[in-house]
Structure formats: C-alpha cells, structure tokens
Scaffold this motif. Structure first.
Motif, PDB file in Angstrom:
ATOM      1  N   LEU A  90       0.849  -1.184   0.017  1.00 12.58           N
ATOM      2  CA  LEU A  90       0.069   0.099   0.015  1.00 12.58           C
ATOM      3  C   LEU A  90       0.925   1.202  -0.074  1.00 12.58           C
ATOM      4  CD1 LEU A  90      -2.596  -1.173   2.763  1.00 12.58           C
ATOM      5  CD2 LEU A  90      -2.939  -1.354   0.154  1.00 12.58           C
ATOM      6  N   ASP A  91       0.336   2.447   0.211  1.00 16.74           N
ATOM      7  CA  ASP A  91       1.086   3.688  -0.081  1.00 16.74           C
ATOM      8  C   ASP A  91       1.894   3.618   1.227  1.00 16.74           C
ATOM      9  OD1 ASP A  91      -0.278   4.417  -2.362  1.00 16.74           O
ATOM     10  OD2 ASP A  91      -1.750   5.767  -1.139  1.00 16.74           O
ATOM     11  N   GLY A  92       1.811   3.380   2.403  1.00 13.08           N
ATOM     12  CA  GLY A  92       2.429   3.384   3.352  1.00 13.08           C
ATOM     13  C   GLY A  92       3.538   2.046   3.334  1.00 13.08           C
ATOM     14  N   GLY A  93       3.634   1.335   2.509  1.00 15.56           N
ATOM     15  CA  GLY A  93       4.451   0.228   2.534  1.00 15.56           C
ATOM     16  C   GLY A  93       3.674  -1.130   2.465  1.00 15.56           C
ATOM     17  N   PRO A  94       4.747  -2.278   2.701  1.00 15.63           N
ATOM     18  CA  PRO A  94       4.056  -3.878   2.788  1.00 15.63           C
ATOM     19  C   PRO A  94       3.237  -3.613   3.956  1.00 15.63           C
ATOM     20  CG  PRO A  94       6.221  -3.671   3.029  1.00 15.63           C
ATOM     21  CD  PRO A  94       6.152  -2.301   2.918  1.00 15.63           C
ATOM     22  N   VAL A  95       2.126  -4.402   3.967  1.00 15.77           N
ATOM     23  CA  VAL A  95       1.102  -4.448   4.909  1.00 15.77           C
ATOM     24  C   VAL A  95       0.831  -6.180   4.833  1.00 15.77           C
ATOM     25  CG1 VAL A  95      -1.022  -4.111   5.952  1.00 15.77           C
ATOM     26  CG2 VAL A  95       0.256  -2.383   4.992  1.00 15.77           C
ATOM     27  N   GLN A  96       0.479  -6.645   6.109  1.00 14.52           N
ATOM     28  CA  GLN A  96       0.107  -8.052   6.045  1.00 14.52           C
ATOM     29  C   GLN A  96      -1.539  -8.085   6.579  1.00 14.52           C
ATOM     30  OE1 GLN A  96       1.914 -11.132   8.859  1.00 14.52           O
ATOM     31  NE2 GLN A  96       1.439 -12.503   7.256  1.00 14.52           N
ATOM     32  N   ASP A  97      -2.211  -8.572   5.824  1.00 13.87           N
ATOM     33  CA  ASP A  97      -3.768  -8.762   6.204  1.00 13.87           C
ATOM     34  C   ASP A  97      -3.936 -10.261   6.059  1.00 13.87           C
ATOM     35  OD1 ASP A  97      -4.035  -8.440   3.470  1.00 13.87           O
ATOM     36  OD2 ASP A  97      -5.487  -7.057   3.445  1.00 13.87           O
ATOM     37  N   GLU A  98      -5.391 -10.405   6.657  1.00 11.82           N
ATOM     38  CA  GLU A  98      -5.920 -11.885   6.335  1.00 11.82           C
ATOM     39  C   GLU A  98      -7.156 -11.491   5.309  1.00 11.82           C
ATOM     40  OE1 GLU A  98      -6.699 -14.888   9.561  1.00 11.82           O
ATOM     41  OE2 GLU A  98      -8.817 -14.019   9.250  1.00 11.82           O
ATOM     42  N   VAL A  99      -7.062 -12.643   4.325  1.00 12.77           N
ATOM     43  CA  VAL A  99      -8.095 -12.885   3.433  1.00 12.77           C
ATOM     44  C   VAL A  99      -8.939 -13.757   3.576  1.00 12.77           C
ATOM     45  CG1 VAL A  99      -8.542 -12.917   0.874  1.00 12.77           C
ATOM     46  CG2 VAL A  99      -6.668 -11.378   1.628  1.00 12.77           C
ATOM     47  N   THR A 100     -10.154 -13.799   3.513  1.00 12.84           N
ATOM     48  CA  THR A 100     -11.180 -15.116   3.619  1.00 12.84           C
ATOM     49  C   THR A 100     -11.665 -15.209   2.271  1.00 12.84           C
ATOM     50  OG1 THR A 100     -13.041 -13.648   4.187  1.00 12.84           O
ATOM     51  CG2 THR A 100     -11.733 -14.451   6.096  1.00 12.84           C
ATOM     52  N   LEU A 101     -11.906 -16.653   1.900  1.00 13.65           N
ATOM     53  CA  LEU A 101     -12.309 -17.007   0.487  1.00 13.65           C
ATOM     54  C   LEU A 101     -13.312 -18.053   0.942  1.00 13.65           C
ATOM     55  CD1 LEU A 101     -11.756 -16.757  -2.554  1.00 13.65           C
ATOM     56  CD2 LEU A 101     -10.173 -18.625  -2.258  1.00 13.65           C
ATOM     57  N   ARG A 102     -14.562 -17.932   0.204  1.00 10.06           N
ATOM     58  CA  ARG A 102     -15.615 -19.092   0.259  1.00 10.06           C
ATOM     59  C   ARG A 102     -15.065 -20.089  -0.632  1.00 10.06           C
ATOM     60  NH1 ARG A 102     -20.098 -17.153  -2.787  1.00 10.06           N
ATOM     61  NH2 ARG A 102     -21.002 -18.781  -1.866  1.00 10.06           N
ATOM     62  N   GLN A 103     -15.454 -21.310  -0.175  1.00 14.27           N
ATOM     63  CA  GLN A 103     -15.064 -22.683  -1.182  1.00 14.27           C
ATOM     64  C   GLN A 103     -16.319 -23.458  -0.952  1.00 14.27           C
ATOM     65  OE1 GLN A 103     -11.709 -25.165   0.381  1.00 14.27           O
ATOM     66  NE2 GLN A 103     -12.094 -24.933   2.260  1.00 14.27           N
ATOM     67  N   PRO A 104     -16.541 -24.360  -1.827  1.00 13.29           N
ATOM     68  CA  PRO A 104     -17.681 -25.334  -1.829  1.00 13.29           C
ATOM     69  C   PRO A 104     -17.148 -26.609  -1.048  1.00 13.29           C
ATOM     70  CG  PRO A 104     -16.521 -25.444  -4.178  1.00 13.29           C
ATOM     71  CD  PRO A 104     -16.003 -24.079  -3.279  1.00 13.29           C
ATOM     72  N   ALA A 105     -18.028 -27.295  -0.365  1.00 12.21           N
ATOM     73  CA  ALA A 105     -17.629 -28.647   0.285  1.00 12.21           C
ATOM     74  C   ALA A 105     -16.724 -29.387  -0.445  1.00 12.21           C
ATOM     75  CB  ALA A 105     -18.658 -29.326   1.048  1.00 12.21           C
ATOM     76  N   PHE A 106     -16.869 -29.692  -1.778  1.00 17.29           N
ATOM     77  CA  PHE A 106     -16.264 -30.664  -2.331  1.00 17.29           C
ATOM     78  C   PHE A 106     -14.911 -30.298  -2.599  1.00 17.29           C
ATOM     79  CE2 PHE A 106     -18.211 -27.785  -5.855  1.00 17.29           C
ATOM     80  CZ  PHE A 106     -17.321 -27.497  -6.631  1.00 17.29           C
ATOM     81  N   SER A 107     -14.342 -29.038  -2.836  1.00 16.61           N
ATOM     82  CA  SER A 107     -13.180 -28.498  -2.828  1.00 16.61           C
ATOM     83  C   SER A 107     -12.463 -28.494  -1.546  1.00 16.61           C
ATOM     84  CB  SER A 107     -12.871 -26.985  -3.602  1.00 16.61           C
ATOM     85  OG  SER A 107     -13.340 -26.370  -2.605  1.00 16.61           O
ATOM     86  N   GLN A 108     -13.275 -28.428  -0.529  1.00 20.19           N
ATOM     87  CA  GLN A 108     -12.292 -28.348   0.930  1.00 20.19           C
ATOM     88  C   GLN A 108     -12.014 -30.124   0.994  1.00 20.19           C
ATOM     89  OE1 GLN A 108     -15.010 -27.222   3.972  1.00 20.19           O
ATOM     90  NE2 GLN A 108     -13.932 -28.588   5.641  1.00 20.19           N
ATOM     91  N   LYS A 109     -13.009 -30.960   0.739  1.00 22.33           N
ATOM     92  CA  LYS A 109     -12.648 -32.391   0.897  1.00 22.33           C
ATOM     93  C   LYS A 109     -11.364 -32.714  -0.106  1.00 22.33           C
ATOM     94  CE  LYS A 109     -14.782 -36.814   1.188  1.00 22.33           C
ATOM     95  NZ  LYS A 109     -14.556 -36.867   2.704  1.00 22.33           N
ATOM     96  N   TYR A 110     -11.400 -32.279  -1.223  1.00 19.14           N
ATOM     97  CA  TYR A 110     -10.334 -32.624  -2.406  1.00 19.14           C
ATOM     98  C   TYR A 110      -9.063 -31.993  -1.655  1.00 19.14           C
ATOM     99  CZ  TYR A 110      -7.023 -32.356  -5.934  1.00 19.14           C
ATOM    100  OH  TYR A 110      -5.848 -32.631  -6.524  1.00 19.14           O
ATOM    101  N   TYR A 111      -8.868 -30.797  -1.258  1.00 18.21           N
ATOM    102  CA  TYR A 111      -7.787 -30.218  -0.846  1.00 18.21           C
ATOM    103  C   TYR A 111      -7.162 -30.600   0.578  1.00 18.21           C
ATOM    104  CZ  TYR A 111      -7.881 -27.158  -4.741  1.00 18.21           C
ATOM    105  OH  TYR A 111      -7.608 -26.474  -6.183  1.00 18.21           O
ATOM    106  N   GLU A 112      -8.192 -31.136   1.423  1.00 23.57           N
ATOM    107  CA  GLU A 112      -7.622 -31.897   2.729  1.00 23.57           C
ATOM    108  C   GLU A 112      -7.012 -33.228   2.255  1.00 23.57           C
ATOM    109  OE1 GLU A 112     -11.727 -32.723   4.644  1.00 23.57           O
ATOM    110  OE2 GLU A 112     -11.474 -30.569   5.522  1.00 23.57           O
ATOM    111  N   ALA A 113      -7.364 -33.647   1.255  1.00 20.44           N
ATOM    112  CA  ALA A 113      -6.676 -34.925   0.588  1.00 20.44           C
ATOM    113  C   ALA A 113      -5.550 -34.638  -0.042  1.00 20.44           C
ATOM    114  CB  ALA A 113      -7.684 -35.808   0.047  1.00 20.44           C
ATOM    115  N   ALA A 114      -5.390 -33.329  -0.884  1.00 20.85           N
ATOM    116  CA  ALA A 114      -4.427 -32.991  -1.687  1.00 20.85           C
ATOM    117  C   ALA A 114      -2.947 -32.998  -0.977  1.00 20.85           C
ATOM    118  CB  ALA A 114      -4.692 -31.672  -2.498  1.00 20.85           C
ATOM    119  N   SER A 115      -3.056 -32.524   0.400  1.00 26.22           N
ATOM    120  CA  SER A 115      -1.568 -32.386   0.862  1.00 26.22           C
ATOM    121  C   SER A 115      -1.052 -33.777   0.914  1.00 26.22           C
ATOM    122  CB  SER A 115      -1.667 -31.689   2.511  1.00 26.22           C
ATOM    123  OG  SER A 115      -2.603 -32.761   3.081  1.00 26.22           O
TER     124      SER A 115
END
Length: 176
Positions: free
Chosen positions: A117-142
C-alpha cells in the motif's frame, strides 16, 4: 490414469469410499469406472477433458473469487445425478469432477497476504468461500502432494531449473 486408479483401488471396490485424485487421474472415464466398482471420486481436471464440459464451465461468468458453479450429469430415466462437473474460482478457475458430495458451502479459507500500500507492505487476512467438494479434495491433496514429492525423489526426477545464463540446470557444467 483410469487403469492405474482401478488397479490401486481394487481392494476397496464396493466400499462406497471416496477416492481423491490429482489431475493425472481425474477424468469422466475414471469417475464412471470407479462408480461402477462401488467407489466415489473427486479430482481436479486439467488436461483429461474428453466428455468434460470445460468450455461451458470456462465461459460461466463468475462475479467474485470464491464463487462456484456445478453441472450435473443425470442419466435418462434416473433421478439422481451420476456425477458433477464443477468450477470454483480461487486465484484462477479450478475444474473438478466428482461423483459424491454436493455444492454446499464448505469452511471459509483464511490466508495471510502481503499487500503493498502507499505506506509500504502490510500483512492482512483474506477470507475466501469454498464449496464443500473442494474442501474435501484439498484436505486429501496435501497427502497427494507429499506422495508425489517422495515418488519423484525415489525416481530421481527433478525440475529443470534455469540458471541466469538461460541454460537448463541439467546441462550446466558440474561443479565437481
């Protein structure tokens, strides 16, 4: 991918278990064959697009990151869907084939992001919606990713990294 998946899953045929596979195994054909043998499948489709509605899902307008759409395949005379083809938008569109689950909302993903940003780098938290099927897949993907790294190490595979001169790492003179 289909033949390998069938060989590896044979001990679980008829169990109605869910198999999660990466893009090397995900296809309509694999999903159908696993269903015939009493297993379900969730996988990310990248290149095995025969009979997968990639064009249709790719053209769907997605208003925001975290949005998703599903197309259901229902056989004539059947009431229940045979399988679903899905698209979910994270940074890019992700395409899924699945024979189980639904398109209800799963748990939100929370990620830390650095933004300049104008004041320099800033860390923030982003939230993202996901469907249940992708959640199940990505739990196994690791576990899938961990297995892929082990397999590649065991087989002596390595990425072809480019050095500053533009020569592939495998052709650079050895330092020995």
């Amino acid at each position: 991918g289909t033949a390998t998946t069938l060989r590896l899953t044979k001990p679980w045929w008829g169990s109605q278990s869910v198999v999660c596979g990466d893009s090397a195994f995900a296809s309509v054909a694999c999903t159908e064959r696993l269903l015939v043998n009493g297993l379900h499948f969730i996988g990310v489709v990248k290149s095995a697009t025969r009979r997968f509605p990639m064009e249709t899902l790719g053209a769907v307008t997605m208003p925001v990151r975290g949005g998703w759409r599903s197309l259901l395949s229902i056989a004539r005379g059947d009431e229940r869907p045979k399988f679903a083809a899905d698209v979910w938008v994270d940074r890019d569109r992700r395409f899924f084939i699945r024979s189980c689950g639904d398109d209800k909302e799963g748990e939100e993903i929370r990620r830390k992001r650095w933004r300049v940003l104008d004041g320099g780098p800033v860390q923030d938290e982003v939230t993202l919606r996901q469907p249940a099927f992708s959640q199940k897949y990505y739990e196994a993907a690791s576990a899938i990713d961990r297995h892929n790294r082990i397999r590649q190490d065991d087989m002596g595979w390595r990425k072809n990294w480019w050095c500053a001169t533009g020569q592939p790492a495998s052709t650079r003179p050895s330092s020995r």
